[in-house]
Design a protein around this motif. Structure first.
Motif, short mmCIF file in Angstrom:
data_model
loop_
_atom_site.label_atom_id
_atom_site.label_comp_id
_atom_site.label_asym_id
_atom_site.label_seq_id
_atom_site.Cartn_x
_atom_site.Cartn_y
_atom_site.Cartn_z
N ARG A 293 32.65 -32.17 4.26
CA ARG A 293 32.28 -32.42 2.60
C ARG A 293 31.38 -31.38 2.04
NH1 ARG A 293 31.67 -37.95 4.64
NH2 ARG A 293 29.26 -37.73 4.50
N ASP A 294 30.36 -30.99 2.61
CA ASP A 294 29.44 -29.89 2.14
C ASP A 294 30.10 -28.58 1.71
OD1 ASP A 294 27.15 -31.78 2.45
OD2 ASP A 294 26.57 -30.82 4.26
N LYS A 297 33.00 -29.53 -1.31
CA LYS A 297 32.93 -30.28 -2.48
C LYS A 297 32.92 -29.19 -3.55
CE LYS A 297 27.97 -29.81 -1.74
NZ LYS A 297 26.60 -30.61 -1.54
#
Length: 298
Positions: A293-294, A297
């Motif tokens: 996700r990091d 994103k």
């Protein structure tokens, strides 16, 4: 190298699906190719299997150029697409025989892949009668018929129940001991269970390419601690390797450390030196899903 990609790009109209991508994959190795929807995963796999052409750049599979030596690539690659195409009115052995004739493979190989992929209990059935898990096994058996050096698997575990996931995972791990397996998936637990290495792509560009063990060792460590009294964040930030301090509620804090060393003893010493009691102290490592996700994103 089993797979070699150099400055590869693919453009659809005004959209760039792949943007100057480069990487290589050796043998034997299981590589997880990850990315959000629309990141370029399936486009890359279609190029590597000669289904579509790149707009620019070069790619080789088993030393064969995917553009100028497409037939050689096709003969040396086993491919399981995301939507596994099967003739549902055909029997398993009938379907595998059909594909074996295309590859000019002997009948003995059919029996071998049926055994290897665990299809023996269902081998007498038509494919329309099979569960999703067994249909995936048929797809893998077909991809393995000609004993390719490289397997390219697009979402091989999609739609499987937990028992099917375990069996397909073990099968892929077994295959990966002697062959190169390049697979895409959205299931992070599958990557951690199967893969030696992770390549993450986002918006057509590689955002990370690391061995799984290196990726895991580089993850932040998060400690959840509850004291019997409120503590100023500034005091906790004096602990070594602190990256972030967050007061979750009341006297409970989430402390992020930029190290894989167990920092619980340091937190315990901090509490002792400041005459605090620890009511709870738990360690958790940032998951691959959180890292994903990091990195992807907006």
């Amino acid at each position: 190298m089993s797979i070699k990609v150099e400055q590869l790009s693919k453009v659809y109209g005004s959209q760039k699906a792949l943007d100057n991508v480069s990487f290589s994959v050796g043998k034997p190795e299981i590589v997880g190719f990850l990315g959000p929807n629309g990141a370029g995963k399936s486009t890359m796999m279609k190029i590597l299997t000669t289904y579509i052409d790149a707009s620019s750049g070069e790619a080789e599979v088993n030393g064969f150029n995917v553009t100028t030596q497409s037939h050689e690539v096709q003969r040396s690659v086993g491919y399981l697409p995301e939507h596994n195409p099967l003739y549902l009115d055909m029997y398993i052995k009938e379907y595998l025989t059909f594909n074996a004739d295309i590859y000019k493979v002997g009948k003995q190989r059919i029996a071998e892949v049926i055994e290897l992929t665990g299809l023996s209990p269902e081998a007498h059935k038509k494919m329309g009668e099979l569960s999703k898990g067994y249909r995936q096994r048929v797809g893998l058996a077909t991809a393995l018929l000609h004993d390719p050096e490289v397997l390219i698997l697009d979402e091989p575990t999609t739609g499987l129940d937990p028992n099917q996931l375990v069996s397909i995972r073990e099968l892929i791990k077994t295959i990966g001991k002697t062959k190169t397996v390049f697979l895409s998936t959205h299931i992070m637990q599958e990557v951690e269970a199967m893969c030696d290495r992770v390549i993450i792509i986002n918006k057509g560009q590689i955002v990370t390419d690391k061995r799984l063990k290196d990726l895991q060792s580089g993850k932040d460590q998060v400690i959840l601690v509850e004291f019997d009294y409120r503590v100023e964040d500034a005091f906790l930030q004096r602990l070594p390797h602190v990256k972030n301090v967050k007061n979750i509620y009341d006297f409970t804090y989430e402390i992020t450390f930029a190290t894989d060393m167990d920092m619980r003893p340091k937190v315990f010493d901090f509490a002792h030196d400041n005459e605090l009691k620890i009511l709870q102290l738990n360690q958790k490592n940032e998951s691959l899903e959180e890292l994903f996700r990091d990195l992807t994103k907006d």
